[in-house]
Design a protein around this motif. Sequence first.
Motif, PDB file in Angstrom:
ATOM      1  N   ASP A 178       0.816  -1.214   0.000  1.00 41.88           N
ATOM      2  CA  ASP A 178       0.000   0.000   0.000  1.00 41.88           C
ATOM      3  C   ASP A 178       0.850   1.265   0.000  1.00 41.88           C
ATOM      4  N   CYS A 179       1.097   1.796  -1.191  1.00 47.55           N
ATOM      5  CA  CYS A 179       1.843   3.043  -1.312  1.00 47.55           C
ATOM      6  C   CYS A 179       0.951   4.280  -1.206  1.00 47.55           C
ATOM      7  N   GLU A 180      -0.355   4.080  -1.174  1.00 47.64           N
ATOM      8  CA  GLU A 180      -1.255   5.227  -1.056  1.00 47.64           C
ATOM      9  C   GLU A 180      -1.340   5.707   0.384  1.00 47.64           C
ATOM     10  N   HIS A 181      -1.422   4.790   1.326  1.00 43.92           N
ATOM     11  CA  HIS A 181      -1.644   5.157   2.724  1.00 43.92           C
ATOM     12  C   HIS A 181      -0.482   4.766   3.632  1.00 43.92           C
ATOM     13  N   SER A 182       0.691   4.515   3.061  1.00 41.28           N
ATOM     14  CA  SER A 182       1.874   4.217   3.856  1.00 41.28           C
ATOM     15  C   SER A 182       3.027   5.097   3.387  1.00 41.28           C
ATOM     16  N   THR A 183       4.227   4.815   3.881  1.00 41.25           N
ATOM     17  CA  THR A 183       5.354   5.721   3.633  1.00 41.25           C
ATOM     18  C   THR A 183       6.492   5.033   2.888  1.00 41.25           C
ATOM     19  N   PHE A 184       6.180   4.064   2.049  1.00 41.89           N
ATOM     20  CA  PHE A 184       7.214   3.316   1.334  1.00 41.89           C
ATOM     21  C   PHE A 184       7.897   4.166   0.263  1.00 41.89           C
ATOM     22  N   GLY A 185       9.203   4.004   0.143  1.00 43.89           N
ATOM     23  CA  GLY A 185       9.931   4.539  -0.994  1.00 43.89           C
ATOM     24  C   GLY A 185      10.080   3.466  -2.061  1.00 43.89           C
ATOM     25  N   HIS A 186      10.633   3.841  -3.204  1.00 45.03           N
ATOM     26  CA  HIS A 186      10.758   2.888  -4.301  1.00 45.03           C
ATOM     27  C   HIS A 186      11.645   1.701  -3.927  1.00 45.03           C
ATOM     28  N   ASP A 196      12.107   0.484  -0.928  1.00 41.16           N
ATOM     29  CA  ASP A 196      11.348  -0.351   0.010  1.00 41.16           C
ATOM     30  C   ASP A 196      10.406  -1.283  -0.749  1.00 41.16           C
ATOM     31  N   VAL A 197       9.731  -0.722  -1.730  1.00 41.90           N
ATOM     32  CA  VAL A 197       8.773  -1.514  -2.508  1.00 41.90           C
ATOM     33  C   VAL A 197       9.491  -2.658  -3.215  1.00 41.90           C
ATOM     34  N   GLU A 198      10.639  -2.372  -3.803  1.00 39.75           N
ATOM     35  CA  GLU A 198      11.365  -3.425  -4.523  1.00 39.75           C
ATOM     36  C   GLU A 198      11.795  -4.542  -3.573  1.00 39.75           C
ATOM     37  N   THR A 199      12.202  -4.182  -2.370  1.00 41.74           N
ATOM     38  CA  THR A 199      12.583  -5.195  -1.386  1.00 41.74           C
ATOM     39  C   THR A 199      11.405  -6.082  -1.018  1.00 41.74           C
ATOM     40  N   MET A 200      10.230  -5.486  -0.869  1.00 42.52           N
ATOM     41  CA  MET A 200       9.056  -6.287  -0.504  1.00 42.52           C
ATOM     42  C   MET A 200       8.561  -7.133  -1.672  1.00 42.52           C
ATOM     43  N   ILE A 201       8.761  -6.647  -2.896  1.00 45.05           N
ATOM     44  CA  ILE A 201       8.448  -7.475  -4.071  1.00 45.05           C
ATOM     45  C   ILE A 201       9.319  -8.732  -4.054  1.00 45.05           C
ATOM     46  N   ARG A 202      10.603  -8.553  -3.765  1.00 47.86           N
ATOM     47  CA  ARG A 202      11.505  -9.707  -3.669  1.00 47.86           C
ATOM     48  C   ARG A 202      11.027 -10.687  -2.601  1.00 47.86           C
ATOM     49  N   ALA A 203      10.576 -10.154  -1.465  1.00 43.62           N
ATOM     50  CA  ALA A 203      10.103 -11.015  -0.380  1.00 43.62           C
ATOM     51  C   ALA A 203       8.847 -11.774  -0.797  1.00 43.62           C
ATOM     52  N   CYS A 204       7.964 -11.119  -1.544  1.00 44.10           N
ATOM     53  CA  CYS A 204       6.782 -11.819  -2.054  1.00 44.10           C
ATOM     54  C   CYS A 204       7.194 -12.985  -2.941  1.00 44.10           C
ATOM     55  N   GLU A 205       8.141 -12.733  -3.832  1.00 44.29           N
ATOM     56  CA  GLU A 205       8.608 -13.793  -4.722  1.00 44.29           C
ATOM     57  C   GLU A 205       9.214 -14.935  -3.915  1.00 44.29           C
ATOM     58  N   GLU A 236       2.359   8.317 -14.328  1.00 38.84           N
ATOM     59  CA  GLU A 236       3.177   7.386 -15.096  1.00 38.84           C
ATOM     60  C   GLU A 236       4.388   6.933 -14.295  1.00 38.84           C
ATOM     61  N   ALA A 237       5.005   7.848 -13.552  1.00 39.86           N
ATOM     62  CA  ALA A 237       6.211   7.502 -12.794  1.00 39.86           C
ATOM     63  C   ALA A 237       5.926   6.430 -11.751  1.00 39.86           C
ATOM     64  N   ASN A 238       4.840   6.569 -11.022  1.00 45.40           N
ATOM     65  CA  ASN A 238       4.545   5.601  -9.965  1.00 45.40           C
ATOM     66  C   ASN A 238       4.184   4.233 -10.528  1.00 45.40           C
ATOM     67  N   ILE A 239       3.425   4.198 -11.609  1.00 46.98           N
ATOM     68  CA  ILE A 239       3.083   2.923 -12.245  1.00 46.98           C
ATOM     69  C   ILE A 239       4.343   2.272 -12.799  1.00 46.98           C
ATOM     70  N   LEU A 240       5.196   3.076 -13.445  1.00 50.94           N
ATOM     71  CA  LEU A 240       6.410   2.532 -14.063  1.00 50.94           C
ATOM     72  C   LEU A 240       7.382   1.996 -13.021  1.00 50.94           C
ATOM     73  N   HIS A 241       7.595   2.734 -11.936  1.00 45.91           N
ATOM     74  CA  HIS A 241       8.492   2.265 -10.879  1.00 45.91           C
ATOM     75  C   HIS A 241       8.021   0.921 -10.329  1.00 45.91           C
TER      76      HIS A 241
END
Length: 260
Positions: free
Chosen positions: A43-51, A53-62, A77-82
């Motif tokens: 949830d990047c809308e209601h939390s404080t994640f940076g790009h 952080d998000v990539e690290t959690m994607i790795r953890a999901c995998e 476009e930037a947020n969707i692309l990142h």
Amino acid sequence: MFNSCIKKKLDRGETVFGSFFKFNSPNLVELFGFAGFDFLIIDCEHSTFGHADVETMIRACERAGMSSIIRTQDASEANILHALDSGASGVQVPSLRHPDQVREVVHKSKYHPIGGRGWAPGCRAAGYAFFNVDEYVERANRETVVSVHVENKEMVDEIEALCEIDHLDVLFIGTGDLSQSLGHPGKAGHPDVQAAVDKVIEAGVRHGKHLGAVVGNPDQLKSYVERGVKYIAWQSDLTMYKNALKAAAANFSPYRQKED
């Protein structure tokens, strides 16, 4: 390459189970996967994640066998692309009000010939250009999940047009914001809100669109699944942690010394 398990399951007619994820902890991400969840909505809308952080959690999901859906801050476009370049399984975009905005989200999420997603095969999703580019583009276009929130009166009014948009996978019903949009903030059970939910579900099922919703209890889960909602967000990590901690504290609260 991203984990596309929920896209495949949805397209087979299966129901998938996830949760909103708000705490910046890859360890907790892994716990959800080991517990049997199919996906997390980071949830990047209601939390404080940076790009990063998000990539690290994607790795953890995998690592834990889950798909990763990024609820972006907005439809930029930037947020969707990142999110997608980092290897997310898909995006879930809030705060839209018109079908044209949804078409733009699809355009930003898919490569040619479907859309115009920013071209950068050196990204993590494409294996830093180690993967075959043609195979990567074909798979990204086929397997990336595009979900949008139906969370206001305008989107409900346009539900027929939304259901006709190609490559839009999930219509996610947001009853919290919807209740506010309809003039009953916080009252998801109000008849006006439920009528809007019914309208979205009926149209989505009729058009063969995948439908999503957040679920808070077993009765609500049963009702949604029986009506054709197959993309289920069971509460959020915050709600589950809060409830577990309250239950734990209840065990020792009788032994607290009372103040005079």
